[in-house]
Design an enzyme around this catalytic site. Sequence first.
Site, PDB file in Angstrom:
ATOM      1  N   HIS A 150      -6.026   0.851   2.840  1.00 48.84           N
ATOM      2  CA  HIS A 150      -4.832   1.206   3.607  1.00 48.84           C
ATOM      3  C   HIS A 150      -4.548   2.701   3.565  1.00 48.84           C
ATOM      4  O   HIS A 150      -3.807   3.212   4.424  1.00 48.84           O
ATOM      5  CB  HIS A 150      -3.614   0.454   3.068  1.00 48.84           C
ATOM      6  CG  HIS A 150      -3.375  -0.875   3.702  1.00 48.84           C
ATOM      7  ND1 HIS A 150      -3.192  -1.030   5.061  1.00 48.84           N
ATOM      8  CD2 HIS A 150      -3.250  -2.123   3.160  1.00 48.84           C
ATOM      9  CE1 HIS A 150      -2.971  -2.308   5.333  1.00 48.84           C
ATOM     10  NE2 HIS A 150      -3.008  -2.994   4.204  1.00 48.84           N
TER      11      HIS A 150
ATOM     12  N   GLU B  34      -3.853  -4.028   9.667  1.00 50.50           N
ATOM     13  CA  GLU B  34      -4.438  -5.012   8.743  1.00 50.50           C
ATOM     14  C   GLU B  34      -5.879  -5.402   9.110  1.00 50.50           C
ATOM     15  O   GLU B  34      -6.693  -5.677   8.228  1.00 50.50           O
ATOM     16  CB  GLU B  34      -3.555  -6.246   8.667  1.00 50.50           C
ATOM     17  CG  GLU B  34      -2.168  -5.987   8.092  1.00 50.50           C
ATOM     18  CD  GLU B  34      -2.187  -5.532   6.632  1.00 50.50           C
ATOM     19  OE1 GLU B  34      -3.270  -5.460   6.023  1.00 50.50           O
ATOM     20  OE2 GLU B  34      -1.095  -5.240   6.109  1.00 50.50           O
TER      21      GLU B  34
ATOM     22  N   TYR C 220      -5.307  -9.882  10.255  1.00 48.52           N
ATOM     23  CA  TYR C 220      -6.293  -9.513   9.239  1.00 48.52           C
ATOM     24  C   TYR C 220      -7.693  -9.980   9.639  1.00 48.52           C
ATOM     25  O   TYR C 220      -8.634  -9.174   9.699  1.00 48.52           O
ATOM     26  CB  TYR C 220      -5.943 -10.162   7.898  1.00 48.52           C
ATOM     27  CG  TYR C 220      -4.665  -9.713   7.246  1.00 48.52           C
ATOM     28  CD1 TYR C 220      -4.687  -8.903   6.113  1.00 48.52           C
ATOM     29  CD2 TYR C 220      -3.421 -10.129   7.730  1.00 48.52           C
ATOM     30  CE1 TYR C 220      -3.512  -8.518   5.484  1.00 48.52           C
ATOM     31  CE2 TYR C 220      -2.249  -9.742   7.123  1.00 48.52           C
ATOM     32  CZ  TYR C 220      -2.291  -8.933   5.993  1.00 48.52           C
ATOM     33  OH  TYR C 220      -1.125  -8.547   5.379  1.00 48.52           O
TER      34      TYR C 220
ATOM     35  N   GLU D 169       0.791  -1.227   0.000  1.00 43.25           N
ATOM     36  CA  GLU D 169       0.000   0.000   0.000  1.00 43.25           C
ATOM     37  C   GLU D 169       0.818   1.270   0.000  1.00 43.25           C
ATOM     38  O   GLU D 169       0.462   2.258   0.662  1.00 43.25           O
ATOM     39  CB  GLU D 169      -0.929  -0.018   1.208  1.00 43.25           C
ATOM     40  CG  GLU D 169      -0.228  -0.036   2.574  1.00 43.25           C
ATOM     41  CD  GLU D 169       0.113  -1.406   3.102  1.00 43.25           C
ATOM     42  OE1 GLU D 169       0.416  -1.527   4.300  1.00 43.25           O
ATOM     43  OE2 GLU D 169       0.083  -2.377   2.313  1.00 43.25           O
TER      44      GLU D 169
ATOM     45  N   ASP E  18       8.498 -10.420  10.326  1.00 52.26           N
ATOM     46  CA  ASP E  18       7.973 -11.098   9.142  1.00 52.26           C
ATOM     47  C   ASP E  18       7.596 -12.545   9.445  1.00 52.26           C
ATOM     48  O   ASP E  18       6.963 -13.210   8.621  1.00 52.26           O
ATOM     49  CB  ASP E  18       9.013 -11.074   8.020  1.00 52.26           C
ATOM     50  CG  ASP E  18       8.431 -10.549   6.725  1.00 52.26           C
ATOM     51  OD1 ASP E  18       7.216 -10.333   6.657  1.00 52.26           O
ATOM     52  OD2 ASP E  18       9.203 -10.350   5.777  1.00 52.26           O
TER      53      ASP E  18
ATOM     54  N   HIS F 171      -8.543  -3.587  -0.834  1.00 56.06           N
ATOM     55  CA  HIS F 171      -7.749  -3.710   0.383  1.00 56.06           C
ATOM     56  C   HIS F 171      -6.624  -2.671   0.406  1.00 56.06           C
ATOM     57  O   HIS F 171      -6.449  -1.944   1.400  1.00 56.06           O
ATOM     58  CB  HIS F 171      -7.165  -5.123   0.475  1.00 56.06           C
ATOM     59  CG  HIS F 171      -6.407  -5.375   1.739  1.00 56.06           C
ATOM     60  ND1 HIS F 171      -6.994  -5.892   2.869  1.00 56.06           N
ATOM     61  CD2 HIS F 171      -5.094  -5.183   2.059  1.00 56.06           C
ATOM     62  CE1 HIS F 171      -6.098  -5.999   3.825  1.00 56.06           C
ATOM     63  NE2 HIS F 171      -4.924  -5.587   3.358  1.00 56.06           N
ATOM     64  N   GLU F 172      -5.859  -2.583  -0.685  1.00 58.14           N
ATOM     65  CA  GLU F 172      -4.739  -1.646  -0.702  1.00 58.14           C
ATOM     66  C   GLU F 172      -5.228  -0.205  -0.658  1.00 58.14           C
ATOM     67  O   GLU F 172      -4.597   0.660  -0.031  1.00 58.14           O
ATOM     68  CB  GLU F 172      -3.860  -1.886  -1.937  1.00 58.14           C
ATOM     69  CG  GLU F 172      -3.342  -3.308  -2.088  1.00 58.14           C
ATOM     70  CD  GLU F 172      -2.692  -3.874  -0.843  1.00 58.14           C
ATOM     71  OE1 GLU F 172      -2.103  -3.102  -0.059  1.00 58.14           O
ATOM     72  OE2 GLU F 172      -2.774  -5.096  -0.623  1.00 58.14           O
TER      73      GLU F 172
END
Length: 595
Positions: free
Chosen positions: A290, A309, A372, A262, A364, A286-287
Amino acid sequence: MAPQTHPDPHSYGRPDEVVVTHLALDLTVDLDAQRLTGSAALDLAHRDAAATTLVLDTWRLEVTSVTDGDGAALAFSLGEPDPVLGSPLTVEVGAADRVVVSYATSPEAQALQWLSPEQTASGKPFLFSQNQPILARSWIPCQDSPAVRTTYEAVVHAPAGLLALMSAENPTSTTDDGTYRFAMPEPIPSYLIALAVGDIEFRPIGERAGVYAEPSVVEATAWEFADTETMIDAAERLYGPYRWGRYDILVLPPSFPYGGMENPRLTFATPTVLAGDRSLVSLIAHELAHSWSGNLVTNSTWNDIWLNEGFTTYFERRIDEEVFGADYTAMLWRLGRNDLDRAVRDEQPRDTWLELDMAGRDPDDGPAKVPYEKGSLFLRLLEETVGRERFDAFLRDYFDRFAFTSMDTPTFLAHLRAELLAPAGLSEEDVQLEAWVHGPGAPANAPAFTSDAFAVVDAQVARLLAGAAASDLETDGWVSHQWVHLVREIPVDTDHAVLLAVDAAFGLSASGNIEIATAWLELASQSGLVFSAPQVDEALHSFLTRHGRALYVRRVYTALAGSDAGLTRAREIFAEARPGYHSVTAAVVGRVLGV
């Protein structure tokens, strides 16, 4: 109420003492040496008047000099490297309000992927960055924490004939000398700074939106994302004005490790969303979402990623409902709940809380789906509890009140209690707040979802399992989410002859839709079909060597590695595919396979 300041376990920076407020980059792109060289000028604010030391995050940067704004040399040192966090760059700044770091990146810079001409559609080299979560430090000396927001500008010197783009105000055509200038006037965290260089063309698709892509796919990209302007309008009706000027999309080569990233003003997107039927454009919703949750109001640390998220997934589905209708969105909620249930089953219980504890771990390596799906499910519960009108007013005020700041979980919960729960006459216990935020899994009061479209699929799966031929199933008019549901509802122990008949009838192994293909290859791996059907193994091999989207290849590798024979095959394919993966994807898969 201002967000509180909490130490970030993934940054060496001490922004409570001296903080970076503006970044000016001057970088030269060397595609042959796979290096960026140049300088980063950083404007500083001394939050502690007695502080005379600036600490920056770096990862294998070759720092040649550090000066103040007048060019006078400043003493600096690089600390011992940590494999995840890199090395702190400590600079004795005194009272200086500007430092200039001259440096070069390593060819192993984790954020940067350098693609050879053979790895691109155009036959020309390509460079792109992927900073989230803590990889910006591998190409920019910075305070690499989402709690630190800076404006930035940049001069990028690229090879002639290639277009350079950033998460900033962008050109739409190449320059004669390969020099490009960029400006991002809104303050953003370091993980949202982005760079791409390649043979790229632009097409407008709306008043505020356009697409960039390699020439061979730019027209298909423009067609696929034609609804983008409609999505922007829907998002603004829900939660207020879009504050970033333009919203453009860059479709990258297949090795891009995420569905989308994003980056403000320029979303990076995977080519796997180019399904040819606009069936995967929820990714763009979704992006785009953001632009409010994540970019406008950012999680303070990666322990708070659900504030990014989870909010975005909820917002995405509200956009989808506005554009495509409630029936369509019901399928997304059902699939999301299935993903959450699987994550709760597979993850360690502590990793299924909303507020995570990632100290001492690579962020990560956190749970892929919990922030999410559990986050969005919690917001859906709040909506159902207080009513949509009241909840939308709360969320819109939240984005307005905390715009261009970073938010941590304790501060948000205090805000939630004061501004939503108390005015609605609700206590924490009424919504089981503690169980949601600091407890495992989905609490008992989680909303449930039904989908008429999935009921149709369930009826056809029942027919198949009762002996009906796959070719006789009634599937006319199905959308991609129904096909994913079909595959997921077929038991793993189904006879291989039935599975092959399903594949023959519906072309699942050859599907160009990554959601469908992933679900099918997971089933084929778990059922052992890949070992008895060479054509399915070939499809598996093609999928894993062709795509670099981390979430989906991780799923397939995980399913394949569930048996000894499968783990051997997975490692064989990974050894072949790894050179084409971004470092993010390679690291994720490496952890799955133990290599």
